[in-house]
Design a protein around this motif. Structure first.
Motif, short mmCIF file in Angstrom:
data_model
loop_
_atom_site.label_atom_id
_atom_site.label_comp_id
_atom_site.label_asym_id
_atom_site.label_seq_id
_atom_site.Cartn_x
_atom_site.Cartn_y
_atom_site.Cartn_z
N ARG A 1 56.98 -57.28 2.95
CA ARG A 1 55.84 -56.37 3.04
C ARG A 1 56.19 -55.06 3.74
O ARG A 1 55.39 -54.13 3.79
N GLU B 1 56.56 -50.84 0.36
CA GLU B 1 55.40 -50.61 -0.51
C GLU B 1 55.92 -50.18 -1.88
O GLU B 1 56.98 -49.59 -1.99
N LEU C 1 49.04 -60.50 4.11
CA LEU C 1 50.08 -60.76 3.10
C LEU C 1 49.47 -60.87 1.71
O LEU C 1 50.04 -60.40 0.73
N TRP D 1 48.80 -57.38 0.53
CA TRP D 1 50.05 -56.71 0.15
C TRP D 1 50.47 -57.14 -1.26
O TRP D 1 50.85 -56.32 -2.09
#
Ligand code: ATP
Ligand code: MG
Length: 546
Positions: A297, A300, A324, A327
């Motif tokens: 994570r 990006e 998470l 993400w």
């Protein structure tokens, strides 16, 4: 096996166990698919320039040959055989050969030091060890006598070494043996494997499992991957095959379904390396433990850099949390499915994005086939909404047989009709299970019982935080004070202002009474080799270090 239905209730209703009296993991995951058609079984990437492809036909031939090697070395049914190897073709061959011979395989993590290795080899009384040159050297440094260990097989050796224990050269030995072998007709209930627990709460315990353990895992694997093997082309996990998560949530179930598994040993696991390998092999299905996801994570928009074919991500072993999941949705368009289980009894509760929206703060619903209840210490079922032990009704095909050589611990693990996991949870009226914490990790503060998970998840959402662990430390006024150990992102300096900011972050998002009264900034957190935070050590650490 799960069949696709539109609702969770219909899926549960359609699920029946089919455990034959005779069943052998080795035959099921290998010989079944070895029909001469060249179906792909293992992709072994030693380096990006050195990739080898193995079919089920080859896997069958090699495992048959290796079964002869072990047999000639005098290893007999019921003997234990350690497998100290990272992901790779030889690891799969060794496991399958052991199962076909009716031996008990002991997966051992390749990064174990000599003490960890000595403990497991001695505790299990292993007769043979399959390893590599590195493992042979480690073995030589062990001072504990291992009188039971008679044979070592080295996958790197080019010739045998006769000194005790005798060391055989794996590949040359294979060459001298025939391709055919008659597998031992094991019962589904016969012992097949001892998997040591992570040792998060104490000394690792050897969970002895029967051949049926693989069949018991299937519904959980299928649910946590949205009806695996639908859309599956290649399965991969960075988790070592020495753990239940790598071995029985990935390698064996994937081969059972005839889906190839990518094998790779990373010199160093990084987010870049993970995306790179998933992209090059067009991995469709992966199991990524939360620790691995926390590393991923940091990136990006990975799809801008790597063309990915990912279809499904399952995660478990620790709380996953909203951060998470968010993400995954933002960056991969995938709702990560959380699941829950333990070495002794695994894949019991799961989310399944194809069946229901995940409920934030919950791990999911009972996996079809397993009867999961919240029970008190006597094994009586508690009503929905009540906090208690997460229990599994016995018998259950996935349940372990016993702790190896430890009848007392085995007995303590059960209450009435239930295996008691040692984890505290709550089930709501919709059937979602919330993980409160391990028995020992639940914090008692000013009369409240507080689980560390939601607080950790919230702190992880703070933009300057990289890792966090929350424990209860002794406190005169409140019994225990909620305490956070925080690892900051690279380059961020600890300060009182930041501490206050983190406390406010929790106060406004979780609950005023759950905010960490103490916040310590640390460089790293104590972790097990499986990447789990050892909260127990943090409690000890501060008691002495103040
Ligand atoms: P030991 O038993 O030696 O102390 P361990 O319990 O960590 O080690 P494992 O069997 O690898 O060894 O881990 C199982 C435990 O992991 C579960 O009992 C539970 O505490 C935790 N766990 C698994 N899945 C989840 C999840 N989804 N959320 C929170 N915790 C989880
Ligand atoms: Mg445990």
């Amino acid at each position: 096996m799960l069949t696709r239905h539109a609702t969770y209730a219909a899926t549960v209703a359609a699920t029946l166990w089919d455990v034959p009296q005779h069943y052998n993991i080795g035959v099921d995951v290998c010989d079944k698919w070895a029909d001469g058609t060249g179906r792909l079984a293992i992709i072994h990437e030693k380096s990006p320039n050195h990739i080898q492809y193995y079919t089920f036909d080859q896997l069958k031939a090699y495992s048959n040959r290796f079964a002869h090697v072990l047999q000639q070395a005098g290893v007999v049914r019921g003997d234990r055989v350690g497998i100290l190897l990272a992901q790779g073709i030889e690891t799969a061959i060794a496991h399958i050969a052991c199962y076909k011979l009716g031996l008990i395989a002991i997966p051992l993590f390749s990064l174990f030091g000599s003490d960890a290795l000595a403990y497991r080899l001695s505790n299990s009384g292993a007769r043979a060890l399959v390893t590599n040159a590195e493992g042979v050297a480690k073995l030589a440094s062990i001072e504990t006598p291992l009188p039971q260990l008679q044979t070592v097989v080295d996958i790197d050796a080019t010739q045998d070494t006769p000194a005790a224990p005798i060391t055989l050269a794996f590949w040359p030995a294979l060459q001298q043996q025939p391709d055919t072998f008659e597998p031992v007709p094991t019962l589904a209930d016969d012992p097949a494997v001892i998997i040591y627990t992570s040792g998060t709460t104490g000394k690792p315990k050897g969970a002895l499992h029967a051949h049926r353990v693989l069949l018991g895992h299937l519904p959980g694997v299928e649910m946590s991957h949205n009806f695996f093997p639908d859309h599956a082309k290649v399965m991969w996990t960075p988790a070592d095959w020495a753990w239940i998560g790598g071995l029985f949530d990935v390698l064996m179930p994937s081969l059972h379904h005839g889906i190839p598994v990518l094998a790779c040993r990373f010199a160093k696991f990084t987010a870049e390396a993970a995306f790179d390998i998933m992209s090059r092999h067009q991995v469709t299905h992966t199991f990524l433990p939360p620790t691995a996801l926390k590393m991923l994570r940091r990136l990006e928009n990975p799809r801008d850099r790597w063309p990915l074919a990912l279809h499904s991500i399952a995660s478990g072993g620790e709380s996953l949390g909203l951060e998470l999941i968010d993400w995954g949705r933002r960056n991969l368009d995938i709702t990560i499915n959380e699941f829950y289980g333990q070495t002794e009894c695994n894949m019991l509760v799961s989310s399944c994005a194809d069946l229901f929206e995940p409920k934030i703060g919950s791990m999911g619903k009972a996996v079809p086939g397993h009867d999961i209840q919240i029970v008190n210490d006597q094994g009586d079922i508690l009503p929905d909404g009540a906090e208690g032990n997460i229990g599994v009704r016995r018998p259950d095909p996935v349940m372990f047989l016993s702790y190896w050589n430890n009848p007392e611990a085995t007995q303590e693990k059960f209450a009435g009709d239930f295996l008691v996991t040692g984890d505290v949870g709550v089930r709501d009226e919709e059937g979602f299970f919330r993980f409160v914490g391990r028995n020992d990790d639940v914090i008692t503060s000013a009369g409240y019982r507080i689980g560390p998970g939601p607080i950790e998840d919230c702190i992880l959402g703070h933009p300057q935080v990289s890792m966090v662990a929350v424990v209860g430390l002794p406190d005169d006024e409140r019994t225990e004070a909620v305490t956070a150990f925080v690892v900051l992102n690279e380059g961020v300096e600890p300060s009182d202002a930041l501490k206050k900011d983190i406390q406010e972050h929790v106060k406004t998002r979780v609950a005023a009474h759950e905010y960490p009264r103490r916040v310590y900034f640390v460089d790293a957190l104590p972790m097990t080799t499986t990447g789990k935070i050892i909260r127990k050590e943090l409690r000890n650490y501060t008691e002495t270090a103040g």
